[in-house]
Design a protein around this motif. Sequence first.
Motif, PDB file in Angstrom:
ATOM      1  N   GLY A 209       0.877  -1.146   0.016  1.00 24.18           N
ATOM      2  CA  GLY A 209       0.049   0.133   0.229  1.00 24.18           C
ATOM      3  C   GLY A 209       0.952   1.322  -0.016  1.00 24.18           C
ATOM      4  N   THR A 210       0.366   2.244  -0.803  1.00 23.75           N
ATOM      5  CA  THR A 210       1.185   3.505  -0.729  1.00 23.75           C
ATOM      6  C   THR A 210       1.348   4.365   0.595  1.00 23.75           C
ATOM      7  N   LYS A 211       0.349   3.955   1.432  1.00 20.47           N
ATOM      8  CA  LYS A 211       0.365   4.661   2.870  1.00 20.47           C
ATOM      9  C   LYS A 211       0.748   3.597   3.953  1.00 20.47           C
ATOM     10  N   ASP A 212       1.509   2.601   3.498  1.00 17.00           N
ATOM     11  CA  ASP A 212       1.921   1.452   4.369  1.00 17.00           C
ATOM     12  C   ASP A 212       3.169   2.126   5.104  1.00 17.00           C
ATOM     13  N   ASP A 213       3.257   2.370   6.303  1.00 12.72           N
ATOM     14  CA  ASP A 213       4.514   2.753   6.851  1.00 12.72           C
ATOM     15  C   ASP A 213       5.401   1.579   7.521  1.00 12.72           C
ATOM     16  N   ILE A 214       5.116   0.397   7.361  1.00 14.59           N
ATOM     17  CA  ILE A 214       5.865  -0.834   7.893  1.00 14.59           C
ATOM     18  C   ILE A 214       6.508  -1.570   6.896  1.00 14.59           C
ATOM     19  N   ARG A 236      -3.651   2.877   0.333  1.00 15.79           N
ATOM     20  CA  ARG A 236      -4.022   1.855   1.500  1.00 15.79           C
ATOM     21  C   ARG A 236      -2.780   1.582   2.448  1.00 15.79           C
ATOM     22  N   ASP A 237      -3.225   1.545   3.700  1.00 18.34           N
ATOM     23  CA  ASP A 237      -2.008   1.194   4.834  1.00 18.34           C
ATOM     24  C   ASP A 237      -1.884  -0.064   4.935  1.00 18.34           C
ATOM     25  N   ALA A 241      -4.620  -2.661   2.879  1.00 16.70           N
ATOM     26  CA  ALA A 241      -4.070  -3.300   1.537  1.00 16.70           C
ATOM     27  C   ALA A 241      -4.561  -4.282   1.347  1.00 16.70           C
ATOM     28  N   VAL A 242      -4.509  -5.358   2.321  1.00 15.18           N
ATOM     29  CA  VAL A 242      -4.719  -6.762   2.000  1.00 15.18           C
ATOM     30  C   VAL A 242      -6.082  -7.092   1.323  1.00 15.18           C
ATOM     31  N   GLY A 243      -7.069  -6.566   1.251  1.00 16.88           N
ATOM     32  CA  GLY A 243      -8.318  -6.782   0.763  1.00 16.88           C
ATOM     33  C   GLY A 243      -8.779  -5.963  -0.406  1.00 16.88           C
ATOM     34  N   ASP A 244      -7.664  -5.179  -0.959  1.00 23.72           N
ATOM     35  CA  ASP A 244      -8.008  -4.149  -1.809  1.00 23.72           C
ATOM     36  C   ASP A 244      -8.167  -4.681  -3.169  1.00 23.72           C
TER      37      ASP A 244
END
Length: 261
Positions: A209-214, A236-237, A241-244
Amino acid sequence: MNLNSPAFSYFVHDGLKLAYFDEGDPNGAPVLLIHGFASTAIANWVNPGWLKSLGEAGYRVIAIDNRGHGLSDKAYDAEAYRPWVMAEDAVALLDHLGIPKAHIMGYSMGARISAFLAIAHPDRVRSLVFGGLGIGMIDGVGDWDPIADALLAPSVDDVTHLRGRMFRAFADQNKSDREALAACIRGSRDLVAKEDVVKIEAPTLIGVGTKDDIAGSPQQLAALMPHAEALDIPNRDHMLAVGDKVFKQAVLEFYERLGNQ
């Protein structure tokens, strides 16, 4: 086939009784799904619609509850949760089902486990999908000790660390064994060596996800691998993101391109 509430079966490996479901088309190409930390096969793959999407596309869909999670037995020693140990659980499930080779898809911790599986058993892997984990697989994804502390806190109200609070709430939502999860987060953080990643020959899709900070950059990880491509999952964070639908569509197109490889 039951694509909404799959029936679980069990097998024993390494002294632990491990739960899994085996749904979709029994004659379809097998896809083995490995969920993320503090999640379950249901939370990671059924509720977000993966079982339905893959099953309706004609795949045999298999998902394991990792040790310490869901319906599987719990261990309380961090050493029991090394990612290469959990990778052997997944291989043992393929053995149990008589499946010589499968598409392997993991999310977050499940992506790390999938990488260790591919490194140790390249002959068992048709393809890889890493969701929710990019270059962080090699470089690390920050300090996770506060997660263990959050899991063991008396109440979520006692947790001030933002990421710790997120995972504590997720664990409570899934009615998880928090002591087992604390052992898991301490034992499962081993990094994948860069020199091993560059040897992974399986076709690989890396979605973050483009908003994933991990996760870290999917492009940087893909650039190290001989047959990998990166996917940005828009806006998605890590949790969403997993269900996108963009992610699901990309995976289905990825498998379609591979055909009968």
